[in-house]
Scaffold this motif. Structure first.
Motif, PDB file in Angstrom:
ATOM      1  N   PRO A  77      -7.389   4.524   1.925  1.00 58.24           N
ATOM      2  CA  PRO A  77      -5.964   4.178   1.962  1.00 58.24           C
ATOM      3  C   PRO A  77      -5.462   3.602   0.632  1.00 58.24           C
ATOM      4  O   PRO A  77      -4.260   3.531   0.408  1.00 58.24           O
ATOM      5  CB  PRO A  77      -5.873   3.133   3.063  1.00 58.24           C
ATOM      6  CG  PRO A  77      -7.063   3.380   3.933  1.00 58.24           C
ATOM      7  CD  PRO A  77      -8.130   3.865   3.002  1.00 58.24           C
ATOM      8  N   TYR A  78      -6.370   3.219  -0.247  1.00 58.17           N
ATOM      9  CA  TYR A  78      -5.996   2.554  -1.494  1.00 58.17           C
ATOM     10  C   TYR A  78      -6.103   3.419  -2.740  1.00 58.17           C
ATOM     11  O   TYR A  78      -5.509   3.090  -3.762  1.00 58.17           O
ATOM     12  CB  TYR A  78      -6.846   1.299  -1.683  1.00 58.17           C
ATOM     13  CG  TYR A  78      -6.726   0.380  -0.504  1.00 58.17           C
ATOM     14  CD1 TYR A  78      -5.610  -0.412  -0.339  1.00 58.17           C
ATOM     15  CD2 TYR A  78      -7.722   0.346   0.469  1.00 58.17           C
ATOM     16  CE1 TYR A  78      -5.477  -1.237   0.774  1.00 58.17           C
ATOM     17  CE2 TYR A  78      -7.598  -0.482   1.579  1.00 58.17           C
ATOM     18  CZ  TYR A  78      -6.471  -1.266   1.720  1.00 58.17           C
ATOM     19  OH  TYR A  78      -6.329  -2.069   2.823  1.00 58.17           O
ATOM     20  N   MET A  90       0.851  -1.188   0.000  1.00 65.03           N
ATOM     21  CA  MET A  90       0.000   0.000   0.000  1.00 65.03           C
ATOM     22  C   MET A  90       0.890   1.242   0.000  1.00 65.03           C
ATOM     23  O   MET A  90       1.882   1.303   0.705  1.00 65.03           O
ATOM     24  CB  MET A  90      -0.912  -0.024   1.223  1.00 65.03           C
ATOM     25  CG  MET A  90      -1.817   1.150   1.299  1.00 65.03           C
ATOM     26  SD  MET A  90      -3.133   1.079   2.556  1.00 65.03           S
ATOM     27  CE  MET A  90      -2.332   0.451   3.973  1.00 65.03           C
ATOM     28  N   VAL A  91       0.524   2.214  -0.803  1.00 63.17           N
ATOM     29  CA  VAL A  91       1.255   3.472  -0.926  1.00 63.17           C
ATOM     30  C   VAL A  91       0.764   4.436   0.151  1.00 63.17           C
ATOM     31  O   VAL A  91      -0.441   4.615   0.327  1.00 63.17           O
ATOM     32  CB  VAL A  91       1.033   4.094  -2.326  1.00 63.17           C
ATOM     33  CG1 VAL A  91       1.730   5.424  -2.445  1.00 63.17           C
ATOM     34  CG2 VAL A  91       1.494   3.137  -3.409  1.00 63.17           C
ATOM     35  N   ASN A  92       1.689   5.051   0.869  1.00 58.92           N
ATOM     36  CA  ASN A  92       1.347   6.025   1.904  1.00 58.92           C
ATOM     37  C   ASN A  92       1.335   7.417   1.263  1.00 58.92           C
ATOM     38  O   ASN A  92       2.383   8.002   1.020  1.00 58.92           O
ATOM     39  CB  ASN A  92       2.357   5.952   3.047  1.00 58.92           C
ATOM     40  CG  ASN A  92       1.955   6.812   4.222  1.00 58.92           C
ATOM     41  OD1 ASN A  92       0.949   7.520   4.184  1.00 58.92           O
ATOM     42  ND2 ASN A  92       2.749   6.777   5.264  1.00 58.92           N
ATOM     43  N   THR A 135       3.783  11.041  -2.112  1.00 52.80           N
ATOM     44  CA  THR A 135       3.895   9.987  -1.109  1.00 52.80           C
ATOM     45  C   THR A 135       4.620  10.516   0.124  1.00 52.80           C
ATOM     46  O   THR A 135       5.269  11.573   0.078  1.00 52.80           O
ATOM     47  CB  THR A 135       4.655   8.773  -1.663  1.00 52.80           C
ATOM     48  OG1 THR A 135       5.994   9.164  -1.981  1.00 52.80           O
ATOM     49  CG2 THR A 135       3.962   8.202  -2.895  1.00 52.80           C
ATOM     50  N   ALA A 136       4.520   9.781   1.209  1.00 50.87           N
ATOM     51  CA  ALA A 136       5.160  10.185   2.458  1.00 50.87           C
ATOM     52  C   ALA A 136       6.676  10.295   2.305  1.00 50.87           C
ATOM     53  O   ALA A 136       7.311  11.078   3.009  1.00 50.87           O
ATOM     54  CB  ALA A 136       4.806   9.194   3.562  1.00 50.87           C
ATOM     55  N   ASP A 137       7.246   9.540   1.360  1.00 48.32           N
ATOM     56  CA  ASP A 137       8.696   9.625   1.148  1.00 48.32           C
ATOM     57  C   ASP A 137       9.087  10.646   0.075  1.00 48.32           C
ATOM     58  O   ASP A 137      10.228  10.701  -0.359  1.00 48.32           O
ATOM     59  CB  ASP A 137       9.295   8.254   0.836  1.00 48.32           C
ATOM     60  CG  ASP A 137       8.760   7.643  -0.453  1.00 48.32           C
ATOM     61  OD1 ASP A 137       7.946   8.286  -1.145  1.00 48.32           O
ATOM     62  OD2 ASP A 137       9.160   6.509  -0.770  1.00 48.32           O
ATOM     63  N   SER A 153       0.572  11.390   1.134  1.00 47.73           N
ATOM     64  CA  SER A 153       0.478  12.527   2.054  1.00 47.73           C
ATOM     65  C   SER A 153      -0.284  13.709   1.458  1.00 47.73           C
ATOM     66  O   SER A 153      -0.748  14.574   2.195  1.00 47.73           O
ATOM     67  CB  SER A 153       1.878  12.977   2.481  1.00 47.73           C
ATOM     68  OG  SER A 153       2.624  13.410   1.362  1.00 47.73           O
TER      69      SER A 153
END
Length: 69
Positions: free
Chosen positions: A49-50, A1-3, A18-20, A5
């Motif tokens: 979340p998806y 799953m991709v986080n 993404t969070a990164d 932001s």
């Protein structure tokens, strides 16, 4: 799953961050329902979340798909 932001829309696509710190775009031209939707219909989306869901036009984009380009 991709986080994810952040999500934002432009006139030509949906963007995620993404969070990164990675950013990716899905162009509306690849998704006819989104391409022909009004700006108001595009602005009315729900997140999970998806992915992103547009209830008025019954279309979805999965976050994993953004990063498979």
């Amino acid at each position: 799953m991709v986080n994810v932001s952040k999500i934002w829309l432009t006139d030509t696509g949906a963007w995620i961050r993404t969070a990164d710190g990675r950013e990716a775009c899905e162009l509306f031209e690849r998704h006819p329902r989104l391409l022909h939707a009004s700006k108001e219909e595009r602005a009315n989306y729900e997140c999970s979340p998806y992915g992103i869901h547009w209830p008025q036009i019954d279309d979805d984009l999965c976050f994993d798909g953004f990063l498979r380009q």
